[in-house]
Design a protein around this motif. Structure first.
Motif, PDB file in Angstrom:
ATOM      1  N   ASP A  31      27.263  73.260  18.955  1.00  0.00           N
ATOM      2  CA  ASP A  31      28.317  74.213  18.601  1.00  0.00           C
ATOM      3  C   ASP A  31      29.449  74.150  19.619  1.00  0.00           C
ATOM      4  OD1 ASP A  31      29.353  76.527  17.018  1.00  0.00           O
ATOM      5  OD2 ASP A  31      29.193  77.446  19.004  1.00  0.00           O
ATOM      6  N   ASN A  35      30.539  70.961  16.606  1.00  0.00           N
ATOM      7  CA  ASN A  35      29.736  70.452  15.496  1.00  0.00           C
ATOM      8  C   ASN A  35      28.836  71.583  14.976  1.00  0.00           C
ATOM      9  OD1 ASN A  35      28.067  69.067  13.722  1.00  0.00           O
ATOM     10  ND2 ASN A  35      27.921  67.251  15.019  1.00  0.00           N
ATOM     11  N   TRP A  36      29.462  72.495  14.226  1.00  0.00           N
ATOM     12  CA  TRP A  36      28.757  73.655  13.682  1.00  0.00           C
ATOM     13  C   TRP A  36      27.596  73.219  12.794  1.00  0.00           C
ATOM     14  CZ3 TRP A  36      27.184  75.743   9.140  1.00  0.00           C
ATOM     15  CH2 TRP A  36      26.845  77.099   9.124  1.00  0.00           C
ATOM     16  N   ASP A  37      27.829  72.209  11.954  1.00  0.00           N
ATOM     17  CA  ASP A  37      26.803  71.771  11.007  1.00  0.00           C
ATOM     18  C   ASP A  37      25.530  71.320  11.713  1.00  0.00           C
ATOM     19  OD1 ASP A  37      28.247  72.298   8.637  1.00  0.00           O
ATOM     20  OD2 ASP A  37      29.328  70.408   8.836  1.00  0.00           O
ATOM     21  N   GLU A  38      25.677  70.505  12.767  1.00  0.00           N
ATOM     22  CA  GLU A  38      24.506  70.038  13.516  1.00  0.00           C
ATOM     23  C   GLU A  38      23.813  71.213  14.206  1.00  0.00           C
ATOM     24  OE1 GLU A  38      21.627  67.401  14.830  1.00  0.00           O
ATOM     25  OE2 GLU A  38      23.200  67.067  13.349  1.00  0.00           O
ATOM     26  N   HIS A  40      23.761  74.317  13.243  1.00  0.00           N
ATOM     27  CA  HIS A  40      23.076  75.099  12.217  1.00  0.00           C
ATOM     28  C   HIS A  40      21.825  74.384  11.741  1.00  0.00           C
ATOM     29  CE1 HIS A  40      22.574  76.979   8.143  1.00  0.00           C
ATOM     30  NE2 HIS A  40      22.667  78.046   8.924  1.00  0.00           N
ATOM     31  N   GLU A  41      21.908  73.087  11.557  1.00  0.00           N
ATOM     32  CA  GLU A  41      20.730  72.319  11.142  1.00  0.00           C
ATOM     33  C   GLU A  41      19.590  72.480  12.146  1.00  0.00           C
ATOM     34  OE1 GLU A  41      19.343  68.403   9.028  1.00  0.00           O
ATOM     35  OE2 GLU A  41      21.244  69.401   8.714  1.00  0.00           O
ATOM     36  N   HIS A  59      26.557  82.139  11.981  1.00  0.00           N
ATOM     37  CA  HIS A  59      27.095  82.668  10.724  1.00  0.00           C
ATOM     38  C   HIS A  59      28.283  83.589  10.972  1.00  0.00           C
ATOM     39  CE1 HIS A  59      24.637  80.676   7.840  1.00  0.00           C
ATOM     40  NE2 HIS A  59      23.544  80.966   8.544  1.00  0.00           N
ATOM     41  N   GLU A  62      31.071  81.224  11.410  1.00  0.00           N
ATOM     42  CA  GLU A  62      31.416  80.653  10.110  1.00  0.00           C
ATOM     43  C   GLU A  62      32.262  81.634   9.289  1.00  0.00           C
ATOM     44  OE1 GLU A  62      28.830  78.804   6.411  1.00  0.00           O
ATOM     45  OE2 GLU A  62      28.085  80.572   7.472  1.00  0.00           O
TER      46      GLU A  62
END
Length: 99
Positions: A31, A35-38, A40-41, A59, A62
């Motif tokens: 984060d 790289n929010w997606d990584e 969160h994953e 979240h 987001e």
């Protein structure tokens, strides 16, 4: 390996995370580099107070406050009024103390 917030922040300039961070700090590292997606994953694969707190923060970042509220409730917290940066720092400091 003990690390301060400032030392952790310096690692954000590197291409890869430091070795042995653990899932929660690794999620915060991703984060921190945007790289929010990584992040969160990774946090979806964790459980417990720490992972749920990071999940809530992500979240909130987001902009999904309904989902964030669910995760904050799970950890007994209200949605923070401070900045996202302040909360990220607070979580990192907390996680580093446990590291």
């Amino acid at each position: 390996m003990k690390m301060t917030l400032a030392e952790f922040q310096l690692t954000l300039n590197k291409k890869t995370p430091p070795e042995g961070l653990g899932q929660n700090l690794l999620a915060l590292w991703y984060d921190g580099i945007g790289n929010w997606d990584e992040a969160h994953e990774i946090v979806q694969e964790t459980s417990g107070f720490e992972g749920d707190w990071i999940h809530a923060y992500l979240h909130r970042k987001e902009g999904d406050l309904s989902n964030a509220s669910y995760w904050y409730t799970r950890v007994g917290k209200n949605i923070p009024e401070g900045s996202l940066e302040e909360e990220w720092n607070q979580i990192v400091i907390y996680m580093l103390r446990m590291f």
